[in-house]
Design a protein around this motif. Structure first.
Motif, PDB file in Angstrom:
ATOM      1  N   PHE A  96      29.556   8.908  48.986  1.00 37.19           N
ATOM      2  CA  PHE A  96      29.055   8.760  47.623  1.00 37.19           C
ATOM      3  C   PHE A  96      29.677   7.499  47.036  1.00 37.19           C
ATOM      4  CE2 PHE A  96      28.998  13.188  48.777  1.00 37.19           C
ATOM      5  CZ  PHE A  96      27.744  13.612  48.355  1.00 37.19           C
ATOM      6  N   GLN A  97      28.843   6.589  46.593  1.00 40.13           N
ATOM      7  CA  GLN A  97      29.317   5.305  46.082  1.00 40.13           C
ATOM      8  C   GLN A  97      29.080   5.220  44.581  1.00 40.13           C
ATOM      9  OE1 GLN A  97      26.897   3.075  48.920  1.00 40.13           O
ATOM     10  NE2 GLN A  97      28.754   2.324  49.871  1.00 40.13           N
ATOM     11  N   SER A  98      30.077   4.707  43.885  1.00 44.10           N
ATOM     12  CA  SER A  98      29.988   4.594  42.430  1.00 44.10           C
ATOM     13  C   SER A  98      29.743   3.151  42.043  1.00 44.10           C
ATOM     14  CB  SER A  98      31.286   5.083  41.780  1.00 44.10           C
ATOM     15  OG  SER A  98      31.582   6.400  42.212  1.00 44.10           O
ATOM     16  N   GLY A  99      28.743   2.935  41.228  1.00 47.38           N
ATOM     17  CA  GLY A  99      28.454   1.598  40.741  1.00 47.38           C
ATOM     18  C   GLY A  99      28.827   1.462  39.282  1.00 47.38           C
ATOM     19  N   ALA A 100      29.106   0.237  38.889  1.00 48.15           N
ATOM     20  CA  ALA A 100      29.331  -0.087  37.470  1.00 48.15           C
ATOM     21  C   ALA A 100      30.400   0.806  36.852  1.00 48.15           C
ATOM     22  CB  ALA A 100      28.014   0.035  36.698  1.00 48.15           C
ATOM     23  N   ASN A 101      31.564   0.907  37.525  1.00 49.97           N
ATOM     24  CA  ASN A 101      32.595   1.804  37.010  1.00 49.97           C
ATOM     25  C   ASN A 101      33.858   1.082  36.548  1.00 49.97           C
ATOM     26  OD1 ASN A 101      33.444   4.427  36.303  1.00 49.97           O
ATOM     27  ND2 ASN A 101      34.711   4.547  38.148  1.00 49.97           N
ATOM     28  N   TYR A 102      33.879  -0.249  36.642  1.00 49.17           N
ATOM     29  CA  TYR A 102      34.986  -1.017  36.076  1.00 49.17           C
ATOM     30  C   TYR A 102      34.428  -1.904  34.967  1.00 49.17           C
ATOM     31  CZ  TYR A 102      38.567   0.188  39.526  1.00 49.17           C
ATOM     32  OH  TYR A 102      39.491   0.856  40.299  1.00 49.17           O
ATOM     33  N   ARG A 103      34.983  -1.739  33.815  1.00 47.49           N
ATOM     34  CA  ARG A 103      34.431  -2.382  32.627  1.00 47.49           C
ATOM     35  C   ARG A 103      34.284  -3.899  32.790  1.00 47.49           C
ATOM     36  NH1 ARG A 103      33.876  -1.127  27.222  1.00 47.49           N
ATOM     37  NH2 ARG A 103      34.072  -2.876  25.769  1.00 47.49           N
ATOM     38  N   GLN A 104      35.373  -4.571  33.159  1.00 48.00           N
ATOM     39  CA  GLN A 104      35.324  -6.026  33.233  1.00 48.00           C
ATOM     40  C   GLN A 104      34.393  -6.494  34.353  1.00 48.00           C
ATOM     41  OE1 GLN A 104      36.764  -8.038  30.898  1.00 48.00           O
ATOM     42  NE2 GLN A 104      35.431  -9.543  31.882  1.00 48.00           N
ATOM     43  N   HIS A 105      34.368  -5.771  35.461  1.00 44.40           N
ATOM     44  CA  HIS A 105      33.500  -6.122  36.587  1.00 44.40           C
ATOM     45  C   HIS A 105      32.036  -6.074  36.174  1.00 44.40           C
ATOM     46  CE1 HIS A 105      31.853  -6.302  40.603  1.00 44.40           C
ATOM     47  NE2 HIS A 105      31.370  -5.074  40.525  1.00 44.40           N
ATOM     48  N   VAL A 106      31.655  -5.024  35.462  1.00 48.47           N
ATOM     49  CA  VAL A 106      30.255  -4.888  35.050  1.00 48.47           C
ATOM     50  C   VAL A 106      29.872  -5.986  34.066  1.00 48.47           C
ATOM     51  CG1 VAL A 106      28.563  -3.376  33.954  1.00 48.47           C
ATOM     52  CG2 VAL A 106      30.291  -2.414  35.473  1.00 48.47           C
ATOM     53  N   ILE A 107      30.764  -6.307  33.174  1.00 41.34           N
ATOM     54  CA  ILE A 107      30.490  -7.391  32.229  1.00 41.34           C
ATOM     55  C   ILE A 107      30.284  -8.707  32.980  1.00 41.34           C
ATOM     56  CG2 ILE A 107      31.486  -8.786  30.370  1.00 41.34           C
ATOM     57  CD1 ILE A 107      32.808  -6.206  29.333  1.00 41.34           C
ATOM     58  N   ASP A 108      31.134  -8.976  33.968  1.00 42.23           N
ATOM     59  CA  ASP A 108      30.993 -10.201  34.768  1.00 42.23           C
ATOM     60  C   ASP A 108      29.651 -10.236  35.497  1.00 42.23           C
ATOM     61  OD1 ASP A 108      33.462 -11.054  33.960  1.00 42.23           O
ATOM     62  OD2 ASP A 108      34.498 -10.517  35.816  1.00 42.23           O
ATOM     63  N   LEU A 109      29.261  -9.097  36.092  1.00 43.82           N
ATOM     64  CA  LEU A 109      27.983  -9.053  36.809  1.00 43.82           C
ATOM     65  C   LEU A 109      26.816  -9.233  35.855  1.00 43.82           C
ATOM     66  CD1 LEU A 109      28.423  -6.198  39.447  1.00 43.82           C
ATOM     67  CD2 LEU A 109      28.319  -8.660  39.860  1.00 43.82           C
ATOM     68  N   HIS A 110      26.917  -8.636  34.687  1.00 44.65           N
ATOM     69  CA  HIS A 110      25.854  -8.765  33.692  1.00 44.65           C
ATOM     70  C   HIS A 110      25.634 -10.239  33.337  1.00 44.65           C
ATOM     71  CE1 HIS A 110      23.329  -7.215  30.385  1.00 44.65           C
ATOM     72  NE2 HIS A 110      23.819  -8.213  29.664  1.00 44.65           N
ATOM     73  N   VAL A 111      26.716 -10.974  33.219  1.00 41.90           N
ATOM     74  CA  VAL A 111      26.620 -12.399  32.905  1.00 41.90           C
ATOM     75  C   VAL A 111      26.088 -13.179  34.106  1.00 41.90           C
ATOM     76  CG1 VAL A 111      27.966 -14.458  32.340  1.00 41.90           C
ATOM     77  CG2 VAL A 111      28.411 -12.305  31.157  1.00 41.90           C
ATOM     78  N   ALA A 112      26.572 -12.851  35.312  1.00 38.73           N
ATOM     79  CA  ALA A 112      26.176 -13.601  36.508  1.00 38.73           C
ATOM     80  C   ALA A 112      24.715 -13.378  36.867  1.00 38.73           C
ATOM     81  CB  ALA A 112      27.061 -13.203  37.687  1.00 38.73           C
ATOM     82  N   HIS A 113      24.171 -12.188  36.579  1.00 45.14           N
ATOM     83  CA  HIS A 113      22.796 -11.861  36.960  1.00 45.14           C
ATOM     84  C   HIS A 113      21.817 -12.067  35.801  1.00 45.14           C
ATOM     85  CE1 HIS A 113      23.319 -10.379  41.015  1.00 45.14           C
ATOM     86  NE2 HIS A 113      24.333  -9.628  40.642  1.00 45.14           N
ATOM     87  N   ARG A 114      22.071 -13.020  34.958  1.00 47.93           N
ATOM     88  CA  ARG A 114      21.190 -13.233  33.805  1.00 47.93           C
ATOM     89  C   ARG A 114      19.789 -13.637  34.269  1.00 47.93           C
ATOM     90  NH1 ARG A 114      20.050 -18.434  32.238  1.00 47.93           N
ATOM     91  NH2 ARG A 114      21.190 -20.110  33.266  1.00 47.93           N
ATOM     92  N   ALA A 115      18.806 -13.240  33.499  1.00 42.04           N
ATOM     93  CA  ALA A 115      17.418 -13.619  33.791  1.00 42.04           C
ATOM     94  C   ALA A 115      17.240 -15.131  33.622  1.00 42.04           C
ATOM     95  CB  ALA A 115      16.469 -12.878  32.851  1.00 42.04           C
ATOM     96  N   PRO A 116      16.326 -15.731  34.407  1.00 40.61           N
ATOM     97  CA  PRO A 116      16.129 -17.186  34.326  1.00 40.61           C
ATOM     98  C   PRO A 116      15.774 -17.682  32.920  1.00 40.61           C
ATOM     99  CG  PRO A 116      15.025 -16.274  36.253  1.00 40.61           C
ATOM    100  CD  PRO A 116      15.495 -15.109  35.446  1.00 40.61           C
ATOM    101  N   ASP A 117      15.100 -16.833  32.156  1.00 46.09           N
ATOM    102  CA  ASP A 117      14.685 -17.266  30.809  1.00 46.09           C
ATOM    103  C   ASP A 117      15.677 -16.858  29.718  1.00 46.09           C
ATOM    104  OD1 ASP A 117      14.236 -14.575  31.029  1.00 46.09           O
ATOM    105  OD2 ASP A 117      12.260 -14.598  30.069  1.00 46.09           O
ATOM    106  N   ASP A 118      16.846 -16.338  30.127  1.00 46.73           N
ATOM    107  CA  ASP A 118      17.866 -15.927  29.155  1.00 46.73           C
ATOM    108  C   ASP A 118      18.825 -17.094  28.933  1.00 46.73           C
ATOM    109  OD1 ASP A 118      19.758 -14.763  27.585  1.00 46.73           O
ATOM    110  OD2 ASP A 118      20.140 -13.047  28.907  1.00 46.73           O
TER     111      ASP A 118
END
Length: 332
Positions: A96-118
């Motif tokens: 069983f794998q847990s995703g998005a469970n470290y606050r700072q990590h998820v914030i970093d990924l959210h920024v890194a995976h921004r949409a091209p038009d964002d």
């Protein structure tokens, strides 16, 4: 080719841990390892030639006192760990794998995976991600998905990077080892279902996380996380009784000697017990199963540096030892 562990004064917290070992060209066997590096073959000590670590976990309640006695001494044969191969400590039936469970990590990924038009400023997108994390925590909704046991490899084995993996990344994680069946257990009861802890590096190909042909379907964890060897595991299972607080452990990953991840499990959004309880609401967790609890900030997407041929990853968690794996490119 395997990378051997570096010698250390104490291999792990507590008096003993469990491992799966083998002599060169010999069969794997379940072992009790003391913190000074002495090994007891549990097939011999417990008079069970068919014994495996998972079999031991099937009767964890009665096995644990016997293991304590073996570790304390007595008339048992011991041999040095040096010269033995260290395998993944257990063969789970379910991961069983847990995703998005470290606050700072998820914030970093959210920024890194921004949409091209964002084209919003990074500060605004980070603030948005922080609000999402706060809402998840308030609504008590962990994110758990299924991995494949066939992706597991040993803690010192080479990791083959598939030719199709364009953006292979590291994700060092605290892994929970289940010690008794758990189905629909509460958070308070979840701790009693945990036999111990180990280390997992949950590799991910970032380029295949999202389906480009069918965006509405979302994530493709089969493709992005489950190539053979994409989950180096171990080296040891340290009993839960030897880990004072799983919510206060340091998770550190070095790439070619440079620290990339270095965070406390205090940054987890959902606790270890919460993750186990949540997974058990749907599935029946079995002895030997793994619950990976997510990875902290500092992955390759954050640094703009993904894995490539020849890279060496060194991962450690407080009291659980360390693993060391070399990346090799798949032969074309």
């Amino acid at each position: 080719m395997s990378v051997k562990p570096e010698p250390t004064s104490a291999l792990f917290a507590g008096p003993f841990a469990l491992a799966t070992l083998s002599a060169p060209d010999g069969p794997a066997f379940p072992a009790l390892v003391t913190s000074d590096g002495q090994v007891t073959d549990l097939r011999v000590a417990l008079s069970d030639e068919a014994l495996t670590i998972r079999g031991l976990l099937e009767s964890w309640g009665t096995a644990l006192p016997r293991l304590r006695d073996l570790a304390a001494g007595g008339d048992v044969e011991r041999r040095p760990l040096d010269g033995l191969r260290v395998h993944a400590p257990v063969e789970p039936r379910q991961v069983f794998q847990s995703g998005a469970n470290y606050r700072q990590h998820v914030i970093d990924l959210h920024v890194a995976h921004r949409a091209p038009d964002d084209d919003r400023p990074e500060e605004e997108r980070r603030a948005e991600a922080a609000k999402i994390m706060d809402r998840r925590a308030a609504e008590d909704l962990p994110y758990v998905f299924i991995g494949l046991p066939s992706a597991i490899t040993g803690p010192y084995d080479d990791v083959v990077l598939p030719a199709w993996a364009e953006k292979p990344d590291w994700e060092l994680e605290l892994a929970v080892v289940i010690g008794r069946p758990a189905h629909r257990v509460g958070v308070e009861e979840a701790a009693d279902c945990i036999a111990g802890y180990t280390i997992a590096n949950d590799l991910t190909d970032r380029a295949t996380v999202f389906r480009r042909d069918m965006p509405a379907i979302g994530t493709d964890w089969l493709r992005s996380k489950n190539a053979p060897g994409f989950t180096p595991l171990g080296p040891w299972i340290v009993p839960a009784e030897s880990v004072a607080d799983p919510g206060d452990l340091r998770v550190t990953l070095k790439l070619n000697g440079e620290t990339m991840q270095d965070e406390s499990t205090q940054d987890m959004i959902f606790s270890v017990a919460r993750m186990v309880a949540y997974a058990s609401q749907t599935a029946r967790l079995l002895p030997g199963d793994l619950v990976l609890t997510g990875s902290p900030a500092g992955n390759g997407m954050h640094w703009g540096r993904l894995l490539r041929d020849g890279d060496v990853m060194e991962g450690s968690i407080t009291g659980l030892g360390a693993q060391r794996t070399r990346c090799t490119a798949e032969a074309s």
